[in-house]
Scaffold this active site. Structure first.
Site, PDB file in Angstrom:
ATOM      1  N   THR A  71      25.855  69.905  36.155  1.00  0.00           N
ATOM      2  CA  THR A  71      24.963  68.773  36.440  1.00  0.00           C
ATOM      3  C   THR A  71      24.463  68.865  37.870  1.00  0.00           C
ATOM      4  O   THR A  71      25.136  69.422  38.737  1.00  0.00           O
ATOM      5  CB  THR A  71      25.641  67.424  36.163  1.00  0.00           C
ATOM      6  OG1 THR A  71      24.681  66.374  36.324  1.00  0.00           O
ATOM      7  CG2 THR A  71      26.803  67.160  37.117  1.00  0.00           C
ATOM      8  N   ARG A 174      29.096  77.027  35.432  1.00  0.00           N
ATOM      9  CA  ARG A 174      29.860  77.398  34.229  1.00  0.00           C
ATOM     10  C   ARG A 174      30.995  78.354  34.600  1.00  0.00           C
ATOM     11  O   ARG A 174      32.108  78.254  34.077  1.00  0.00           O
ATOM     12  CB  ARG A 174      28.934  78.029  33.193  1.00  0.00           C
ATOM     13  CG  ARG A 174      27.898  77.045  32.648  1.00  0.00           C
ATOM     14  CD  ARG A 174      27.106  77.638  31.482  1.00  0.00           C
ATOM     15  NE  ARG A 174      25.935  76.802  31.205  1.00  0.00           N
ATOM     16  CZ  ARG A 174      24.704  77.055  31.655  1.00  0.00           C
ATOM     17  NH1 ARG A 174      24.459  78.130  32.384  1.00  0.00           N
ATOM     18  NH2 ARG A 174      23.711  76.246  31.355  1.00  0.00           N
ATOM     19  N   ASP A 207      24.979  71.466  27.858  1.00  0.00           N
ATOM     20  CA  ASP A 207      24.101  70.924  28.896  1.00  0.00           C
ATOM     21  C   ASP A 207      23.866  69.446  28.652  1.00  0.00           C
ATOM     22  O   ASP A 207      24.034  68.944  27.537  1.00  0.00           O
ATOM     23  CB  ASP A 207      22.779  71.701  28.924  1.00  0.00           C
ATOM     24  CG  ASP A 207      22.997  73.116  29.452  1.00  0.00           C
ATOM     25  OD1 ASP A 207      24.115  73.401  29.923  1.00  0.00           O
ATOM     26  OD2 ASP A 207      22.059  73.928  29.382  1.00  0.00           O
ATOM     27  N   ASP A 208      23.452  68.745  29.713  1.00  0.00           N
ATOM     28  CA  ASP A 208      23.451  67.283  29.622  1.00  0.00           C
ATOM     29  C   ASP A 208      22.227  66.710  28.938  1.00  0.00           C
ATOM     30  O   ASP A 208      22.189  65.508  28.695  1.00  0.00           O
ATOM     31  CB  ASP A 208      23.675  66.632  30.997  1.00  0.00           C
ATOM     32  CG  ASP A 208      22.678  67.112  32.044  1.00  0.00           C
ATOM     33  OD1 ASP A 208      21.749  67.858  31.679  1.00  0.00           O
ATOM     34  OD2 ASP A 208      22.841  66.753  33.218  1.00  0.00           O
ATOM     35  N   ASP A 209      21.225  67.524  28.612  1.00  0.00           N
ATOM     36  CA  ASP A 209      20.046  66.925  27.979  1.00  0.00           C
ATOM     37  C   ASP A 209      19.930  67.240  26.489  1.00  0.00           C
ATOM     38  O   ASP A 209      19.107  66.645  25.811  1.00  0.00           O
ATOM     39  CB  ASP A 209      18.750  67.309  28.717  1.00  0.00           C
ATOM     40  CG  ASP A 209      18.698  68.775  29.087  1.00  0.00           C
ATOM     41  OD1 ASP A 209      19.635  69.514  28.725  1.00  0.00           O
ATOM     42  OD2 ASP A 209      17.726  69.174  29.740  1.00  0.00           O
ATOM     43  N   GLU A 294      23.553  84.402  27.878  1.00  0.00           N
ATOM     44  CA  GLU A 294      24.598  84.216  26.881  1.00  0.00           C
ATOM     45  C   GLU A 294      25.244  85.562  26.541  1.00  0.00           C
ATOM     46  O   GLU A 294      26.473  85.672  26.425  1.00  0.00           O
ATOM     47  CB  GLU A 294      24.022  83.568  25.616  1.00  0.00           C
ATOM     48  CG  GLU A 294      23.531  82.121  25.815  1.00  0.00           C
ATOM     49  CD  GLU A 294      22.118  82.027  26.385  1.00  0.00           C
ATOM     50  OE1 GLU A 294      21.542  83.080  26.742  1.00  0.00           O
ATOM     51  OE2 GLU A 294      21.601  80.907  26.501  1.00  0.00           O
ATOM     52  N   HIS A 321      17.948  71.093  21.060  1.00  0.00           N
ATOM     53  CA  HIS A 321      17.634  71.443  22.443  1.00  0.00           C
ATOM     54  C   HIS A 321      16.575  70.479  22.961  1.00  0.00           C
ATOM     55  O   HIS A 321      15.461  70.879  23.309  1.00  0.00           O
ATOM     56  CB  HIS A 321      17.130  72.897  22.453  1.00  0.00           C
ATOM     57  CG  HIS A 321      16.986  73.505  23.797  1.00  0.00           C
ATOM     58  ND1 HIS A 321      15.795  73.523  24.478  1.00  0.00           N
ATOM     59  CD2 HIS A 321      17.870  74.122  24.601  1.00  0.00           C
ATOM     60  CE1 HIS A 321      15.952  74.148  25.633  1.00  0.00           C
ATOM     61  NE2 HIS A 321      17.206  74.518  25.732  1.00  0.00           N
ATOM     62  N   ARG A 323      14.674  67.937  25.522  1.00  0.00           N
ATOM     63  CA  ARG A 323      14.419  67.919  26.966  1.00  0.00           C
ATOM     64  C   ARG A 323      13.871  66.556  27.342  1.00  0.00           C
ATOM     65  O   ARG A 323      12.997  66.032  26.652  1.00  0.00           O
ATOM     66  CB  ARG A 323      13.402  69.011  27.351  1.00  0.00           C
ATOM     67  CG  ARG A 323      13.960  70.421  27.285  1.00  0.00           C
ATOM     68  CD  ARG A 323      14.931  70.661  28.434  1.00  0.00           C
ATOM     69  NE  ARG A 323      15.784  71.821  28.221  1.00  0.00           N
ATOM     70  CZ  ARG A 323      17.034  71.758  27.761  1.00  0.00           C
ATOM     71  NH1 ARG A 323      17.582  70.609  27.428  1.00  0.00           N
ATOM     72  NH2 ARG A 323      17.754  72.835  27.616  1.00  0.00           N
TER      73      ARG A 323
END
Lengths: 348, 348
Positions: A71, A174, A207-209, A294, A321, A323
């Site tokens: 974040t 990460r 991920d946060d979104d 990845e 995914h 946004r």
């Protein structure tokens, strides 16, 4: 006559004694029967199952899901009205404004994670030190968490006008979480001890979104090596994901470089904790070419043919995914110039 | 001697009878004591409180929160590969692609709502009839819900190139939910009976892309008339919201037409159900000027000075006006032309 009267008395006496005895026995037996009835009633009440609790008790045997979320802090933007006019014009306008949604996205994600049993959130700030916003949010989340911090080196940060793919984001963060899992410490808040040896668990990079269905976490929980599933609304497609035949991954549906070693999105796989610990050099490579981040981790861990397909043989989309738009702040700028900007003491 | 023997016999007989009686009484009393002991043991066991459930049982006395969410169907787009090339080019490209995030957003919102006790979700589709996507999602949500449907009339739909504020969205859908609450029926799924007379409750209009802290719902639950609080990232500002002095609303922090009767966002207020039922003509006006939609309902219901400030006298932001980006589908179009588009059987 005298004797006869005595006999009558005796007979009467004997009969009344017998009657008394009979009555006593009946009385005692009746009382005993009533007590027995009460006892069996009470026993039946005790055997009745208690009212079912709202949720089944959490089985200790479930593997823990370690969710790693990078974040981005706001570097003090909006904290003072003075700083506003300066910071948004020094070439970071786009990036800084994007960070306005940080709290909203973390609240949303933390609430989703709170629906999942046996989950441990590793939240890694891209900052010089822990920020009050993130520390406060974690403390209020009710989640089991570890708070980590690492600043992305300047050379890897995006410059003005550079598209997002020049430097993949969240790499240092990460890797910091992987370090912590491997016992190299660094926690600034929450649970500071790494998982004890032999812990059953799985690691997921969230991920946060993105949008996560709670079902996704149960799909990944029993991962033995590396598990995979489709991701919605990514790569310019309705979804990207592994192609499965007879329960094995035989290819990937993607439009972008299908020949990458692992053409999967960050949200599309999870790794068993024992496997990550057995390969202490496996981590993300910040110099990996576009779309190969990845693969830079997974190449250390698994052969593509051994990927474990989940989500009904990769036919169900359980993560998207999404946004979040950067909020427009034109009116804020105008009001700030008039000294009537939004109260900086209110955290947004 | 003869007589004496008889007396001895008689005495022996009387004594043994007395002894027998005494033994019998003792035996019965002992058995009764034991049974009493057992009964009191069992009663004590029953009085012991059951093991505490994971969550406290839901108090029946909590007012119900009715959450009204308009949602937009995809009109069958993506259902066949053939339709793809046609539909996205007939002037609805932008709008249609925005609908790709419908499921993700509804999953996310339904999971947030599942954290709130005593909540009833009124999901109103803008469609000709209920869609399988929404019906399936509601059935799987575990929420108490009512599924409603009403198509926005063509005259009120956005045309190509028109900005979003020309026609406010979701007006017909929110009014449909008000109709259902007032007993005018129309449910196509879920709970079909409206709240019985005298139901304590509160009505909140929650669009599917905002971000809601679970705390917000407890702030609004005990609304007596109309309660208000700040909304983050709206109106070009960090936040918009009521200004409070001595516990009363004395003004509004907003950049856009501060002199509107109620310069509040749709996400920034809740209305007590009894008040809505007492004013059967109160509803949203689809012809209201830009930014006046909220006022068109609230003007029927409350005087601005009687608004009830919540969220620590409107100093805490617990809802954010987040917007989800329209996903790009360039690669999907390319693959579709090659006959290799994403499997249309997979719901996204």
């Amino acid at each position: 006559m005298k004797l006869k009267l005595k006999n009558v008395f005796l007979a009467y006496f004997l009969v009344s004694i017998a009657g008394l005895l009979y009555a006593l026995v009946q009385l005692a037996a009746e009382q005993l029967r009533q007590k027995d009835l009460r006892i069996s009633q009470l026993q039946a009440e005790l055997r009745r199952p208690p009212p079912a609790p709202a949720q089944p008790p959490e089985p200790e045997a479930l593997p823990t899901i370690y969710v790693v979320t990078p974040t981005y802090a706001r570097y003090g933007l909006w904290c003072t009205q003075e700083s506003f006019g300066v910071e948004v014009r020094d070439g970071h306008e786009l990036e800084e404004q994007g960070r306005l949604v940080q709290k909203a996205e973390l609240v949303r994600l933390s609430q989703t994670l709170s629906l999942v049993p046996r989950l441990h959130w590793l939240l890694v700030e891209d900052a010089e030190g822990p920020t009050p916003l993130v520390s406060g949010l974690l403390a209020a989340s009710g989640l089991l968490f570890t708070h980590l911090v690492v600043l992305t080196p300047k050379a890897q940060r995006l410059r003005e006008g550079e598209p997002g793919w020049v430097h993949p984001r969240g790499v240092e963060q990460r890797n910091k979480a992987l370090d912590w899992l491997r016992g190299r410490g660094g926690a600034v808040g929450g649970e500071k001890d790494p998982p004890p040896p032999g812990t059953q668990g799985v690691v997921y990079f969230a991920d946060d979104d993105n949008t996560y269905s709670r079902e996704l976490f149960e799909e990944m929980r029993w991962t033995r090596g590396v598990s995979v599933w489709p991701v919605g609304l990514v790569g310019g497609l309705r979804f990207e994901g592994p192609q499965v035949q007879d329960g094995r991954v035989v290819g990937f549906h993607t439009a972008w470089e299908p020949n990458r070693p692992f053409p999967v999105d960050m949200a599309g796989f999870a790794v068993a904790l024992p496997l990550l610990l057995a390969k202490p050099n496996a981590q993300f490579d910040s110099t990996a070419p576009r779309g190969h981040l990845e693969s830079s981790l997974l190449s250390h861990l698994v052969d593509p043919k051994d990927l474990e397909p989940r989500a009904a043989n990769c036919t169900r989309v359980l993560v998207w995914h999404t946004r979040t738009e950067k909020p427009k702040m034109k009116q804020e700028e105008q009001l700030q110039r008039q000294g009537r900007g939004s109260d900086p003491a209110v955290e947004v």
